[in-house]
Design a protein around this motif. Structure first.
Motif, mmCIF file in Angstrom:
data_model
loop_
_atom_site.group_PDB
_atom_site.id
_atom_site.type_symbol
_atom_site.label_atom_id
_atom_site.label_comp_id
_atom_site.label_asym_id
_atom_site.label_seq_id
_atom_site.Cartn_x
_atom_site.Cartn_y
_atom_site.Cartn_z
ATOM 1 N N THR A 106 0.970 -1.491 -0.017
ATOM 2 C CA THR A 106 0.124 -0.338 0.092
ATOM 3 C C THR A 106 0.811 1.572 -0.064
ATOM 4 O O THR A 106 1.964 1.557 0.601
ATOM 5 C CB THR A 106 -0.941 -0.320 1.268
ATOM 6 O OG1 THR A 106 -1.330 -1.068 1.071
ATOM 7 C CG2 THR A 106 -1.748 1.275 1.079
ATOM 8 N N PHE A 145 -3.937 8.439 7.313
ATOM 9 C CA PHE A 145 -3.767 7.358 7.091
ATOM 10 C C PHE A 145 -3.902 6.252 7.784
ATOM 11 O O PHE A 145 -4.687 5.681 8.468
ATOM 12 C CB PHE A 145 -3.384 6.871 5.829
ATOM 13 C CG PHE A 145 -3.212 5.225 5.246
ATOM 14 C CD1 PHE A 145 -4.269 4.722 4.635
ATOM 15 C CD2 PHE A 145 -2.623 4.109 5.312
ATOM 16 C CE1 PHE A 145 -4.072 3.602 3.954
ATOM 17 C CE2 PHE A 145 -2.096 3.098 5.608
ATOM 18 C CZ PHE A 145 -3.705 2.741 4.524
ATOM 19 N N ASP A 148 -6.245 6.744 10.636
ATOM 20 C CA ASP A 148 -7.785 5.449 10.713
ATOM 21 C C ASP A 148 -7.449 4.598 10.083
ATOM 22 O O ASP A 148 -8.554 3.543 10.225
ATOM 23 C CB ASP A 148 -8.353 6.281 9.490
ATOM 24 C CG ASP A 148 -8.660 8.085 9.827
ATOM 25 O OD1 ASP A 148 -8.530 8.894 10.842
ATOM 26 O OD2 ASP A 148 -8.629 8.891 9.051
ATOM 27 N N THR A 149 -6.128 3.555 9.808
ATOM 28 C CA THR A 149 -6.617 2.718 8.830
ATOM 29 C C THR A 149 -6.632 1.636 10.105
ATOM 30 O O THR A 149 -6.342 1.381 11.340
ATOM 31 C CB THR A 149 -5.787 2.177 7.821
ATOM 32 O OG1 THR A 149 -5.322 1.111 7.387
ATOM 33 C CG2 THR A 149 -3.927 2.669 9.241
ATOM 34 N N LYS A 150 -7.480 0.581 9.871
ATOM 35 C CA LYS A 150 -7.702 -0.802 10.250
ATOM 36 C C LYS A 150 -6.242 -1.537 9.969
ATOM 37 O O LYS A 150 -6.947 -2.663 10.562
ATOM 38 C CB LYS A 150 -8.746 -1.040 10.247
ATOM 39 C CG LYS A 150 -10.288 -0.193 10.946
ATOM 40 C CD LYS A 150 -10.093 0.459 11.969
ATOM 41 C CE LYS A 150 -11.045 1.064 13.160
ATOM 42 N NZ LYS A 150 -11.138 2.552 12.282
ATOM 43 N N ALA A 151 -5.623 -1.104 9.412
ATOM 44 C CA ALA A 151 -4.723 -2.651 8.287
ATOM 45 C C ALA A 151 -3.871 -2.258 9.218
ATOM 46 O O ALA A 151 -3.464 -1.799 10.050
ATOM 47 C CB ALA A 151 -4.803 -2.493 6.834
#
Length: 287
Positions: A106, A145, A148-151
């Motif tokens: 990513t 990013f 906020d990301t859950k990855a």
């Protein structure tokens, strides 16, 4: 706007009394978007990208930075599957990461114009990386990013510009805390940490900020000719102290299994890069 008729002069180190100039042999293109971007040709460094007047990438020496920003973490880890790049819109780190058998990459770039300009005018840097199905391009502020990301990821590469203006947000305690949250146990975060000779006091504070967040922080060096003023430092932050000391034989075995031709990184260079001269070691030592 660069002075196309003569030279482009980088003034980011004015406070240190130091400037770098490159002669412009051929102006190529300028873009005024989120950032002021310019591409030109130079007889020694080839095609050059500047961002807000600061040298970012040259085709002559980009391999040094991009190989070290990617392969040190990837070969130290030895089994990374999911990688996150914050910044890196030129595609050079992505190119090198995708030479490994990662499952996903990513890339979060704040300015789409950087990606478009590099693909159009300096395609050799990304070398098709943006067409690789493993790569997901996200146009967003990297700080937002990771907030906020859950990855989660095995490797995070913070390919940030200098810590001035908008880029300063990628060098804060809050930002690194959020990076650690999305970094898997045993993962590695690598970031560029400036020029120790020119910014020693800043580097000392940077090291302290990282150590406030990560269990184990060390630094390695690379020498990128267009980043003048001495060697560049790179932070290597992890929860696993053993990763910075992977033996050369293990690195050689990992490299042999991938059969990658490099221009700068080797297992021996990898190991030696963590050997800091005293003037740098003192600046990054725990207080």
């Amino acid at each position: 706007m660069p002075d196309w008729a003569n030279w482009v002069t980088e003034t980011v180190n004015d406070e240190a009394g130091f400037r770098t100039s490159l002669r412009v042999d051929k102006p190529v293109r300028t873009v005024d978007g989120e950032q002021a971007l310019a591409v030109f040709d130079n007889p020694s460094f080839g095609r050059v990208l500047t961002l807000d007047g600061t040298i970012q990438v040259t085709t002559g020496d980009e391999f040094v930075y991009h190989e070290m920003m990617s392969h040190v973490a990837l070969f130290a880890h030895g089994g990374a599957r999911d990688v996150l790049i914050l910044g890196g819109g030129d595609g050079g780190v992505a190119r090198e990461v995708l030479r490994h058998p990662v499952a996903s990459l990513t890339l979060v770039e704040i300015d789409r114009a950087v990606v478009d300009l590099m693909v159009a005018e300096v395609p050799s840097v990304s070398a098709g990386a943006f067409d690789d199905p493993r790569l997901s391009l996200v146009i967003e502020d990297g700080a937002a990013f990771v907030r906020d990301t859950k990855a989660t990821y095995d490797i995070i590469v913070v390919d940030a510009p200098d810590p001035i203006g908008p880029g300063a947000a990628l060098f804060t305690d809050v930002f690194y805390t959020r990076c650690r949250r999305v970094l898997r146990p045993g993962g590695v975060m690598v970031c560029q940490s400036g020029m120790p000779f020119l910014a020693g006091d800043w580097l000392r504070g940077h090291a302290a900020t990282l150590r406030h967040v990560f269990d184990d922080v060390s630094f390695f060096l690379s020498t990128v000719p267009s980043y003048t003023g001495g060697p560049m430092a790179h932070a290597f932050a992890t929860s696993d102290p053993a990763l910075k000391a992977v033996k050369q034989q293990a690195l050689e075995e990992r490299a042999l299994s991938l059969d990658l031709a490099m221009r700068y990184w080797t297992p021996a260079v990898h190991r030696a890069a963590f050997a800091l001269p005293p003037y740098i070691a003192e600046r990054v030592a725990p207080s």
